[in-house]
Design a protein around this motif. Structure first.
Motif: not given
Length: 67
Positions: A27-36
């Motif tokens: 979840n953390v990597f998914g949200i981080g990837g979407l923000l980036i």
């Protein structure tokens, strides 16, 4: 001959509960990837839009100078 009872080699135990990080890192990597991706898509632009060149007046020499 009588069959031997199976020997006990080890004892299975329940694995420990995963840590918060192991349970939620996707979840953390998914949200981080979407923000980036959003920031890259909205703040980094490709080549600037080129404006069409405005027509310039054509320089014509006086008729007497061409002879």
């Amino acid at each position: 001959m009588a069959a031997k009872a199976p020997a006990v080699i080890g004892v299975l135990t329940e694995p420990p509960a995963p840590t918060w990080w192991k349970a939620n890192r996707h979840n953390v990597f998914g949200i981080g990837g979407l923000l980036i991706g959003y920031l890259v898509g909205t703040h980094l632009h490709g080549a600037p839009q080129q404006q069409p060149e405005t027509p310039r007046p054509v320089h014509t020499a006086p008729a007497s100078a061409t002879r």
